[in-house]
Structure formats: structure tokens, C-alpha cells
Design a protein around this motif. Structure first.
Motif, PDB file in Angstrom:
ATOM      1  N   SER A 126       0.792  -1.236   0.000  1.00 56.19           N
ATOM      2  CA  SER A 126       0.000   0.000   0.000  1.00 56.19           C
ATOM      3  C   SER A 126       0.819   1.277   0.000  1.00 56.19           C
ATOM      4  CB  SER A 126      -0.932   0.022   1.209  1.00 56.19           C
ATOM      5  OG  SER A 126      -1.833  -1.051   1.139  1.00 56.19           O
ATOM      6  N   TYR A 144       0.238 -10.597   0.968  1.00 55.13           N
ATOM      7  CA  TYR A 144      -0.972 -10.701   1.781  1.00 55.13           C
ATOM      8  C   TYR A 144      -1.658  -9.347   1.926  1.00 55.13           C
ATOM      9  CZ  TYR A 144       0.027 -15.537   2.690  1.00 55.13           C
ATOM     10  OH  TYR A 144       0.235 -16.886   2.515  1.00 55.13           O
ATOM     11  N   GLU A 145      -0.875  -8.294   2.002  1.00 55.14           N
ATOM     12  CA  GLU A 145      -1.439  -6.948   2.058  1.00 55.14           C
ATOM     13  C   GLU A 145      -2.179  -6.646   0.746  1.00 55.14           C
ATOM     14  OE1 GLU A 145       0.047  -2.327   2.635  1.00 55.14           O
ATOM     15  OE2 GLU A 145       1.545  -3.927   2.578  1.00 55.14           O
ATOM     16  N   ILE A 155      -3.633  -8.786  -1.249  1.00 52.98           N
ATOM     17  CA  ILE A 155      -4.884  -9.546  -1.279  1.00 52.98           C
ATOM     18  C   ILE A 155      -5.940  -8.875  -0.408  1.00 52.98           C
ATOM     19  CG2 ILE A 155      -5.946 -11.780  -0.731  1.00 52.98           C
ATOM     20  CD1 ILE A 155      -3.977 -11.719  -3.179  1.00 52.98           C
ATOM     21  N   SER A 156      -5.543  -8.395   0.754  1.00 52.63           N
ATOM     22  CA  SER A 156      -6.528  -7.781   1.644  1.00 52.63           C
ATOM     23  C   SER A 156      -6.928  -6.377   1.188  1.00 52.63           C
ATOM     24  CB  SER A 156      -6.020  -7.754   3.084  1.00 52.63           C
ATOM     25  OG  SER A 156      -4.905  -6.907   3.204  1.00 52.63           O
ATOM     26  N   THR A 157      -6.052  -5.684   0.462  1.00 56.04           N
ATOM     27  CA  THR A 157      -6.343  -4.331  -0.018  1.00 56.04           C
ATOM     28  C   THR A 157      -7.147  -4.351  -1.312  1.00 56.04           C
ATOM     29  OG1 THR A 157      -4.277  -3.553   0.950  1.00 56.04           O
ATOM     30  CG2 THR A 157      -5.281  -2.136  -0.691  1.00 56.04           C
ATOM     31  N   LYS A 169      -9.674  -6.083  -3.159  1.00 58.88           N
ATOM     32  CA  LYS A 169     -10.725  -7.096  -2.977  1.00 58.88           C
ATOM     33  C   LYS A 169     -11.013  -7.885  -4.253  1.00 58.88           C
ATOM     34  CE  LYS A 169     -11.267  -6.146   1.315  1.00 58.88           C
ATOM     35  NZ  LYS A 169     -10.536  -6.934   2.262  1.00 58.88           N
ATOM     36  N   ASN A 203      -9.036 -11.559  -4.638  1.00 59.66           N
ATOM     37  CA  ASN A 203      -9.139 -12.588  -3.604  1.00 59.66           C
ATOM     38  C   ASN A 203      -8.690 -13.968  -4.065  1.00 59.66           C
ATOM     39  OD1 ASN A 203      -9.999 -10.835  -1.631  1.00 59.66           O
ATOM     40  ND2 ASN A 203     -12.163 -11.200  -2.007  1.00 59.66           N
TER      41      ASN A 203
END
Length: 193
Positions: free
Chosen positions: A26, A107-108, A110-112, A114, A117
Motif C-alpha cells: 500500500s 498478503y497486504e 490480497i486484503s487491499t 478485494k 481474492n
């Protein structure tokens, strides 16, 4: 034929690994890429429209390169134990250099993002498939023991993901990595008689 544009794109993707390892997903901006690559904004945007595009291209290039390298090595009949050593060395360097920070950036991501996923699952499956192919090859050459290659590959990939993430938090020495890879190798290596 490799063009100047291809070389520039490759240079950007090399910079990407360092930037995302240092800052996470990010926090990286297109300006960061301009500063590191000495490209103008227009020059950078000629190749990539966003950090998201750069990040996915970087990961896809890595995945595609690994699969192509393995296919080429198998076609040249390079011994499976030597292929394992290359796999091990690459994983070890990634852990020691990035200290797991690139895995955290994944992982950041994937979570940021959407809409991405399923990306992690595809990446995992690709890693398992590539490692399964190497284990099967070693079984065919008699260098690796008969086992469920896909199950072992899945275990190794899960283990490596955990080791990479852990190395971002807990100091992991080179000797610790060597020790763990020796254990993993014993899972696949045929007994030498």
C-alpha cells in the motif's frame, strides 16, 4: 527480439521486488518507481498504469519464469537433485534478502485489492504444480523416493509461506534455513544405497 521497451519493463519489475519488500504494497507509489528508475511519469505510465498492475506483473513474471526454467531444465535432463538445489537456493535468498517482507506485501495486496481474492489461491496452486512436476521428475530419474508428490509439494509450499512470513518477525539465520531444507529434502530424497 528484445526491445528497449521490454528492457525498461523488466527493469521496472526488478525495482518492484525491492520497493514492495521495503515499503509493503500500500505504501508504494508510482512516484517511488519514477524516483528509483529515473523514468518520467509519462515513461512509467507507458508501461504500467498503476502500482497494482506492476505488482501483479512482478508476481506473474516470477511464477512464469520458475515454471519455464523447470521445463527447460527437465528437457535438458538436468539431475533432479540439482534442480532441488536451485529451488532451495532461490527460496533461501528470498528469505534472507527480503526477510519475508515481500510475502507480507502479497498478503497486504490480497486484503487491499478485494478483486484479487482468488490470486493467492492461484499462486499457491501454481507453486504446488511446479514443485510437484520437479518431484515427479526426480521420481522418474530414481533420485527421489516414491511418494504422493502433490501432497509433499503442498506441504513444502505451506511450510515455505509460513517460514517467509515468520522471517519478517523472527530472526531466521542461514543455518536455520539450511536445517529446515535438509528436513524437507529428506522427505523426497531416495535412499542412496
Amino acid at each position: 527480439m528484445t526491445t528497449k521497451g521490454d528492457l525498461t519493463k523488466d527493469a521496472i519489475l526488478k525495482i518492484a521486488g525491492t520497493l514492495f519488500s521495503e515499503k509493503g504494497y500500500s505504501a508504494v507509489t508510482m512516484k517511488d518507481f519514477c524516483d528509483r528508475s529515473e523514468l518520467s511519469r509519462g515513461g512509467l505510465y507507458r508501461h504500467f498504469s498503476s502500482t497494482k498492475e506492476i505488482f501483479t506483473a512482478m508476481l506473474d513474471q516470477d511464477k512464469d519464469h520458475s515454471s519455464e526454467e523447470l521445463d527447460g531444465a527437465i528437457s535438458r535432463q538436468i539431475p533432479a537433485r540439482q534442480l532441488w538445489q536451485v529451488f532451495y537456493t532461490n527460496q533461501k535468498l528470498e528469505i534472507l534478502r527480503a526477510g519475508g517482507r515481500l510475502s507480507i506485501a502479497v498478503y497486504e495486496f490480497i486484503s487491499t485489492e478485494k478483486d484479487q481474492n482468488e490470486y493467492l489461491e492461484r499462486r499457491f496452486i501454481s507453486g504446488v504444480n511446479t514443485l510437484t512436476k520437479m518431484i515427479h521428475y526426480g521420481q522418474l530419474t530414481g533420485e527421489f523416493r516414491k511418494c504422493d508428490a502433490e501432497k509433499i509439494a503442498r506441504h513444502i509450499i505451506f511450510f515455505l509461506e509460513g517460514l517467509k512470513l515468520s522471517s519478517a518477525i523472527v530472526p531466521v539465520s542461514e543455518s536455520m534455513i539450511d536445517e529446515q531444507f535438509d528436513i524437507l529434502f529428506q522427505m523426497v530424497a531416495a535412499n542412496e544405497g
